[in-house]
Design a protein around this motif. Structure first.
Motif, PDB file in Angstrom:
ATOM      1  N   THR A 704       0.665  -1.137  -0.179  1.00  0.00           N
ATOM      2  CA  THR A 704       0.050  -0.062  -0.111  1.00  0.00           C
ATOM      3  C   THR A 704       0.945   1.291  -0.083  1.00  0.00           C
ATOM      4  O   THR A 704       0.345   2.267  -0.547  1.00  0.00           O
ATOM      5  CB  THR A 704      -0.787  -0.062   1.274  1.00  0.00           C
ATOM      6  N   PHE A 708       0.093   3.205  -3.201  1.00  0.00           N
ATOM      7  CA  PHE A 708      -0.746   4.239  -2.650  1.00  0.00           C
ATOM      8  C   PHE A 708      -0.300   5.128  -1.503  1.00  0.00           C
ATOM      9  O   PHE A 708      -0.925   4.987  -0.406  1.00  0.00           O
ATOM     10  CB  PHE A 708      -2.323   3.790  -2.332  1.00  0.00           C
ATOM     11  N   ALA A 711      -3.524   8.995   0.694  1.00  0.00           N
ATOM     12  CA  ALA A 711      -4.799   8.337   0.908  1.00  0.00           C
ATOM     13  C   ALA A 711      -5.748   8.816  -0.342  1.00  0.00           C
ATOM     14  O   ALA A 711      -6.531   7.698  -1.058  1.00  0.00           O
ATOM     15  CB  ALA A 711      -5.673   9.049   2.024  1.00  0.00           C
ATOM     16  N   ARG A 714      -6.134   6.753  -4.106  1.00  0.00           N
ATOM     17  CA  ARG A 714      -7.254   5.705  -4.409  1.00  0.00           C
ATOM     18  C   ARG A 714      -8.057   5.751  -5.288  1.00  0.00           C
ATOM     19  O   ARG A 714      -8.683   5.039  -6.102  1.00  0.00           O
ATOM     20  CB  ARG A 714      -7.595   5.065  -3.124  1.00  0.00           C
ATOM     21  N   GLU A 715      -8.606   7.117  -5.327  1.00  0.00           N
ATOM     22  CA  GLU A 715      -9.477   7.537  -6.386  1.00  0.00           C
ATOM     23  C   GLU A 715      -9.252   7.554  -7.727  1.00  0.00           C
ATOM     24  O   GLU A 715     -10.040   7.202  -8.694  1.00  0.00           O
ATOM     25  CB  GLU A 715     -10.007   9.008  -6.231  1.00  0.00           C
ATOM     26  N   LYS A 717      -5.295   6.410  -9.905  1.00  0.00           N
ATOM     27  CA  LYS A 717      -4.033   6.006  -9.995  1.00  0.00           C
ATOM     28  C   LYS A 717      -3.420   6.046 -11.156  1.00  0.00           C
ATOM     29  O   LYS A 717      -3.996   5.223 -12.146  1.00  0.00           O
ATOM     30  CB  LYS A 717      -3.719   4.717  -9.170  1.00  0.00           C
TER      31      LYS A 717
END
Length: 750
Positions: A704, A708, A711, A714-715, A717
């Motif tokens: 992660t 990512f 935060a 994640r919408e 990438k």
């Protein structure tokens, strides 16, 4: 030795004896040629030529009143490491996969300075892709069919012209005829042609030239036959010639092509529009562009290219005009040129502007040649010393060397300021031979040097001229004008400050503005009258360079008007906002006495090499995982990043980038504190591809964090396509041509 094949009158010569004679006397043979003709004609390399070059406009790129177009340049294998500029090579990434990269002399002018083999800073990458996709879509069969049709039309025209009593002077031809007229003058033929909206090439009072291409229709051919007094129709002539047999290889004799073209499988793969569309979309999805995020490349000014400004490029009135069309047929362009030149003069404080240079580096060369011509005209030909501060733009020393000047560097102090004492000493030392100073303002160090007027006055006092590099004009418009504070000549990067897209490296434009005393020496042209009365010559094959992209800058200036000043202020404000956010986490290398930068600033990453084993390349690659293109790396100072946000980016995007840089600083801190190994951490392994993330994982940081790290990622990438590339391997195992597709296949599990 340079030869044209086919030549300017359309004649095709066997180059065998020419090549033998050149090599016998120790010379290299360079051949200017035509890509479409080469589908039917023997390749220059098969004659033994050493170099082949030409224009790829023939492959589906509009004429555009002169450009932009991409050239092609090919050499024998023995010369490949002498090629200037950008060369795509094949290397390996960290997983051993093949990866393309720019190899060898890439951006070499920024590294080797005056010893560089070129000053290239703008390649016509966008146009090269257009021509490449044209070749991909049509494939070898399609291109050959196009060439055969063009030659068929030319053969029909030649037969009709000869039947009308005229003489075709070409013994062999592909698409161009030189026609010696009988019983009629060239003026009469030109007049008859213009009645049918046809321009023929003037050669002399009894000879005209005509070239055909794939856009010629049956009606066009009938009109041409009528112009030359032929009573035959195209259909009748075609039947008489028995067109089914005229494409036999013997038609071109010893110059007929026997070898295959475009044998790579990629040229036979995308044979429908659907397949082509998907292929193009697949390629563009690999690229991190301004559609993805900000590109904070210092000294490159990657700003908005507004749709409104871009649309006119597609209009046929701009894109389908021949560069040598009579001026009375190009009055719209002439109006645009006059207005754009006037606006640029007003913005910069200069008296005259030449739009001819095709890049910033081309503009540098043109400006320096103007200076040399001016000095020669006043009996100062011996002046050949060019002073260049170490804070100047990277292309400057190479440009000066190309203009036959000797480069003398000028020091900067520890704060990045031009060392005035060293400048004065160099000026006095070279007083008798001082030609000019090339100075970048604001400097490439990212702030406005104090005393620019005094610098200009000092150089003028000792007989030199001032060349102002306009790469950083985005920090000046509306605030100051080079022509007011002492510059004699300046180039303007229209692909930076004035919104022409960078296009993966080009097209670009580098017009130069000059004061009145240099105006007589501006670039001219041999075909279309333009430039100064005492010009040193042209710097582009077209009179006004890449004309068809000039509407972009024209529209930008007209749309912005007085708000150009606000754009400059916003660019400086946003750079200082980012600087203020980052300076608590990173060392900012240079600032002015008030602690401020101009429109860009430099982040010094050198302390992290000792504390964590982290260098600029690691941070540059890690930024890809955060969805950002790296800022300019290790220029103008080694182990730094130069950040330029431009006025186009909103505060949210500035904060996203700063958040990424701050997060990376925390990752460095984790290494410094021993929480992760120096040689096995997210920075050293960056960038992380989807394949790596989905594979086996035995690294001391979680997946992660690799994929990512923030935060909100994640919408959306952006996935890098290759992991860390082995640059050394790429330079030592250079592959200039595309390897076969089979080399990319995964080994069979069996």
């Amino acid at each position: 030795m340079l030869v044209q094949y086919p030549n300017t009158y359309g004649e095709i010569h066997d180059l065998t004896s020419v090549t033998e004679q050149a090599h016998k006397h120790g010379a290299l043979l360079s051949v200017a040629t035509d890509l479409l003709a080469l589908t039917k004609l023997k390749a220059p390399g098969e004659f033994g030529a050493d170099i082949a070059f030409g224009n790829s406009q023939r492959f589906g790129v509009p004429l555009g009143y002169g450009g932009p177009h991409a050239a092609f340049f090919g050499v024998k294998d023995a010369l490949k490491r002498k090629m200037p500029g950008r060369l795509v090579g094949v290397s390996r990434d960290a997983q051993g996969n093949k990866a393309f990269r720019l190899a060898l002399q890439t951006r070499e002018q920024h590294i080797r300075r005056e010893k560089a083999t070129s000053n290239i800073c703008t390649a016509q990458a966008l146009l090269a892709n257009m021509a490449a996709m044209y070749a991909l879509y049509h494939g070898p069969e399609g291109l050959t069919a196009i060439a055969e049709r063009v030659h068929s039309l030319t053969t029909v025209l030649a037969a009709g012209v000869q039947g009308a009593g005229h003489k075709v002077k070409n013994s062999q031809y592909f698409d161009t005829l030189a026609i010696e007229l009988k019983g009629v003058t060239a003026d009469h033929v030109h007049a008859e042609a213009k009645k049918r909206h046809i321009n023929l090439r003037p050669i002399d009072s009894k000879t005209v030239g005509v070239s055909l291409d794939e856009t010629v229709t049956k009606k066009d051919l009938a009109d041409l036959l009528h112009v030359f007094g032929s009573k035959s129709t195209p259909e009748h002539l075609a039947q008489t010639l028995k067109l089914a047999n005229i494409h036999d290889a013997s038609k071109f004799g010893s110059v007929a092509r026997q070898s295959a073209i475009l044998t790579h499988p990629i040229f036979s793969t995308h044979v429908s529009e659907t397949e082509m569309l998907r292929y193009l979309h697949k390629l563009q999805a690999k690229d991190l562009s301004l559609t993805t995020s900000m590109i904070a490349l210092g000294s490159c000014t990657m700003k908005l290219n507004a749709t409104t400004e871009m649309i006119p490029v597609t209009w046929p009135e701009f894109s389908n005009l021949h560069p040598f069309a009579p001026l009375e047929q190009a009055q719209g362009y002439q109006t645009l040129f006059n207005q754009l030149e006037g606006d640029l003069c007003e913005i910069t404080g200069f008296d005259r502007v030449s739009l001819q240079p095709n890049s910033g580096a081309n503009g540098e060369y043109a400006g320096l040649r103007c200076i040399r011509s001016y000095l020669d005209s006043i009996g100062q030909k011996h002046r050949n010393i060019c002073l260049i501060p170490v804070s100047a733009h990277g292309t400057n020393p190479a440009s000066a060397s190309m203009a036959s000047m000797d480069v003398v560097p000028v020091k900067c102090d520890s704060h990045g300021n031009l060392d005035y004492a060293d400048l004065k000493a160099k000026v006095l030392q070279h007083h008798e031979k001082l030609a000019c100073i090339m100075i970048t303002y604001p400097s490439t160090y990212g702030f406005f040097d104090q005393g620019i007027k005094e610098v200009c006055a000092l150089v003028h006092e000792h007989g030199g001229q001032v060349y102002l590099d306009g790469a950083n004009m985005n920090a000046q418009i509306g605030l100051c004008r080079p022509g007011d504070y002492g510059a004699d000549v300046c180039h303007l990067n229209l692909h930076k400050t004035f919104c022409i897209p960078h296009g993966g490296g080009g097209p670009g434009m580098g017009p130069i503005g000059v004061k009145n005393h240099l105006a007589p020496f501006l670039p001219n042209h041999a075909v279309v009258p333009t430039g100064g009365k005492h010009s040193f010559g042209p710097v582009s094959a077209a009179p006004w360079g890449s004309s068809s992209i000039l509407p972009i800058s024209w529209a930008y200036i007209k749309l912005m008007g007085v708000n150009l000043k606000s754009a400059t202020e916003a660019a400086i404000l946003k750079a200082n906002y980012m600087r203020s956010r980052l300076e608590g986490h990173y060392k900012i290398l240079y600032k002015n006495p008030n602690g401020l930068c101009a429109h860009e600033f430099i982040v010094d990453l050198s302390p992290f090499k000792a504390s964590a084993g982290v260098e600029a390349i690691d941070i540059a690659k890690r930024l890809q995982d955060y969805g950002f293109h790296s800022p300019t790396m290790s220029f103008p100072v080694v182990n730094t990043l130069m950040i330029e946000p431009t006025e186009s980016e909103p505060k949210r995007e500035l904060d996203r980038f700063c958040d990424a840089m701050i997060s990376i600083r925390e990752e460095i801190r984790a290494v410094e504190e021993g929480k992760v190994p120096k040689d096995n951490n997210a920075l050293k392994h960056a960038p992380h591809t989807a394949t790596v993330i989905a594979g086996e994982w035995n690294r001391p940081y979680p997946r992660t964090q690799a994929a990512f790290p923030l935060a909100d990622m994640r919408e959306y990438k952006f996935w890098p396509q290759v992991s860390r590339i082995n640059d050394t391997y790429g330079d030592t195992h250079l592959i200039c041509a595309c390897p076969p597709m089979t080399s990319y296949e995964e080994p069979s599990s069996s």
